[in-house]
Design an enzyme around this catalytic site. Structure first.
Site, PDB file in Angstrom:
ATOM      1  N   HIS A   1       0.868  -1.188   0.000  1.00 12.39           N
ATOM      2  CA  HIS A   1       0.000   0.000   0.000  1.00 12.39           C
ATOM      3  C   HIS A   1       0.904   1.237   0.000  1.00 12.39           C
ATOM      4  CE1 HIS A   1      -2.826   2.948   1.773  1.00 12.39           C
ATOM      5  NE2 HIS A   1      -3.796   2.117   1.444  1.00 12.39           N
TER       6      HIS A   1
ATOM      7  N   LYS B   1     -10.576  -0.490  10.286  1.00 10.18           N
ATOM      8  CA  LYS B   1     -10.748  -1.720   9.489  1.00 10.18           C
ATOM      9  C   LYS B   1     -11.084  -2.904  10.396  1.00 10.18           C
ATOM     10  CE  LYS B   1      -7.408   0.067   6.235  1.00 10.18           C
ATOM     11  NZ  LYS B   1      -7.960   0.293   4.899  1.00 10.18           N
TER      12      LYS B   1
ATOM     13  N   CYS C   1      -4.715   2.406  -3.760  1.00 11.78           N
ATOM     14  CA  CYS C   1      -3.476   2.920  -3.150  1.00 11.78           C
ATOM     15  C   CYS C   1      -2.330   1.920  -3.308  1.00 11.78           C
ATOM     16  CB  CYS C   1      -3.675   3.276  -1.675  1.00 11.78           C
ATOM     17  SG  CYS C   1      -4.837   4.594  -1.415  1.00 11.78           S
TER      18      CYS C   1
HETATM   19  N1  PMP Z   1      -1.931  -0.661   4.580  1.00 11.92           N
HETATM   20  C1  PMP Z   1      -2.914  -1.388   4.043  1.00 11.92           C
HETATM   21  C2  PMP Z   1      -2.620  -2.788   3.580  1.00 11.92           C
HETATM   22  C3  PMP Z   1      -4.189  -0.844   3.924  1.00 11.92           C
HETATM   23  O1  PMP Z   1      -5.172  -1.571   3.387  1.00 11.92           O
HETATM   24  C4  PMP Z   1      -4.420   0.476   4.369  1.00 11.92           C
HETATM   25  C5  PMP Z   1      -5.784   1.119   4.237  1.00 11.92           C
HETATM   26  N2  PMP Z   1      -6.363   0.973   2.955  1.00 11.92           N
HETATM   27  C6  PMP Z   1      -3.363   1.183   4.937  1.00 11.92           C
HETATM   28  C7  PMP Z   1      -2.135   0.581   5.026  1.00 11.92           C
HETATM   29  C8  PMP Z   1      -3.531   2.568   5.459  1.00 11.92           C
HETATM   30  O2  PMP Z   1      -4.412   2.585   6.523  1.00 11.92           O
HETATM   31  P1  PMP Z   1      -4.994   3.971   7.087  1.00 11.92           P
HETATM   32  O3  PMP Z   1      -5.490   4.718   5.888  1.00 11.92           O
HETATM   33  O4  PMP Z   1      -6.107   3.546   7.994  1.00 11.92           O
HETATM   34  O5  PMP Z   1      -3.894   4.654   7.796  1.00 11.92           O
END
Ligand code: PMP
Length: 404
Positions: A122, A225, A362
């Protein structure tokens, strides 16, 4: 009775209805999970009848709220097998990774050092390391994937060198659902003297996690999540590593003694929590851990795996659908349909009260690797059921008829 029929808990989730009271087939839990009433109630109480600041008040309400805040820290730490003094509350996984990059990275990564990432990360587990590498003159390496979309640990073993200071990998891919063998990755990282950070965002809602078994040095995740609120997440790190890390932000609550001549800092975890924290969110984060633990992650994983298998079987039977990721994906199915842009699919599915995610998730370097600009992604939560899968498949069939 099927696994899915025994699990469905939709009644706990006010968010799973449309504004007109119809069933909403919410298949975007990897982006953010809906909240059970127990979490909403915990947050409402903390924001209402129980509300006060923490760590400062001499009055009883503040002392009680401080106990609740610290109990939440213990609860969240225990949820991943850690100790309370090893658990720092952050704004989310993104801030937790930035915190490690800015503090641990500042003192442990120098010119010519290397940081190992993977092709499926990500952006929040890429960009903070790139920023650190640029600041320090360090290098980023990218571990490739196997054909079925796992981080290739044999490749990792051959790529790691004594120049690597850090390995930072996702426990579960937010696009492919592939599950990393963290124990082996930790052994490989430690074998060359590197530390290993695991992005547990998609793992904590789907798999039992015990940092002592995983052997990693840092583990980060977001509450939202995990059926908890937005605005809070966690960094777990080994006590001796946290102890040696310089502070992140300066301000109230993170100090030992302030004078204009010199300021000394509080021990972890307070050293990394400057300012009034997300008090109500922390309490609700703890309630979310209680809720998920009461159901059990083994059961949740089995339930989501059954839904993944049904979805993959139905999509796999369509000859114009390309499925990404391994068969045993954890709770997430990414796919593309010939001739239909994922955004068009998502828009038409929305008319059927089916919510999926369409885009690069992302993870643009992963899209480049897959050779697509975007995928459609259906992701499950513990409340998902066979009716959601059926609605998805019906909606896809309708979309294909519309596109001729
Ligand atoms: N890592 C992964 C694998 C994710 O799925 C996400 C959220 N889509 C994030 C990091 C970032 O999380 P947050 O936006 O809640 O900080």
């Amino acid at each position: 009775m099927s696994v899915t029929a025994t699990m469905s808990r939709k009644a706990d989730y006010p968010g799973l209805l449309t504004s007109t009271g119809d069933a909403w087939h919410y298949l975007d839990s990897a982006a953010t999970a809906q909240k059970p009433q127990a979490v909403i109630d915990a947050m409402t109480r903390a924001l209402g009848a129980d509300y006060a600041t923490v760590h400062r008040g001499v009055y009883a309400r503040s002392a009680e709220m401080t106990l609740a805040y610290e109990a939440a820290r213990r609860r969240v730490a225990a949820f991943v097998g850690g100790k309370e003094e090893e658990l720092v509350f952050t704004r989310g996984a993104t801030e937790a990774i930035n915190l490690v990059a800015a503090t641990w990275g500042e003192v442990n990564v120098g010119a010519g050092d290397r940081i190992m990432l993977s092709q499926l990360e990500h952006h929040s587990n890429i960009v903070p390391w790139q920023m650190l590498a640029e600041r320090k003159g360090a290098h980023i390496d990218v571990c490739p994937l196997t054909d079925d979309g796992r981080i290739d640990l044999d490749a990792l073993a051959s790529m790691l060198t004594s120049e690597h200071r850090l390995v930072a990998l996702a426990h579960v891919s937010n696009v492919l659902g592939s599950v990393l063998d963290v124990e082996r990755a930790s052994e490989l990282a430690h074998g060359v003297g590197a530390k290993i950070l695991i992005d547990g965002c998609q793992a904590v809602p789907r798999l039992p996690v015990d940092v002592a078994v995983l052997g990693c040095d840092f583990y980060v995740f977001s509450a939202h999540k995990l059926y908890g609120p937005t605005g809070i997440g966690a960094l777990w790190a080994r006590a001796e590593i946290l102890d040696a890390m310089p502070p992140y932000q300066g301000g109230g609550a993170m100090i030992d003694k302030v004078t204009f001549a010199k300021t000394t800092y509080a021990p972890p975890p307070q050293r990394f929590e400057a300012g009034t924290p997300a008090i109500t969110e922390a309490v609700a984060f703890g309630a979310a851990c209680d809720y998920v633990s009461a159901i059990g992650l083994e059961a949740i994983h089995a339930h989501e795996s059954a839904l993944v298998a049904q979805t993959r079987a139905a999509l796999g039977a369509m000859n114009d659908v390309m499925l990404f990721g391994p068969e045993d994906s954890a709770g997430i199915v990414s796919f593309a349909i010939d001739g239909i842009h994922p955004h068009d699919l998502g828009t038409i599915l929305d008319e059927e009260n089916v919510a999926i995610r369409a885009g690069h998730h992302c993870a643009q370097p992963l899209m480049d690797h897959l050779g697509v600009p975007a995928t459609a992604r259906a992701s499950f939560g513990l409340y998902s059921d066979e009716a959601d899968v059926a609605a998805l498949i019906r909606g896809i069939e309708r979309t294909k008829r519309i596109f001729g």
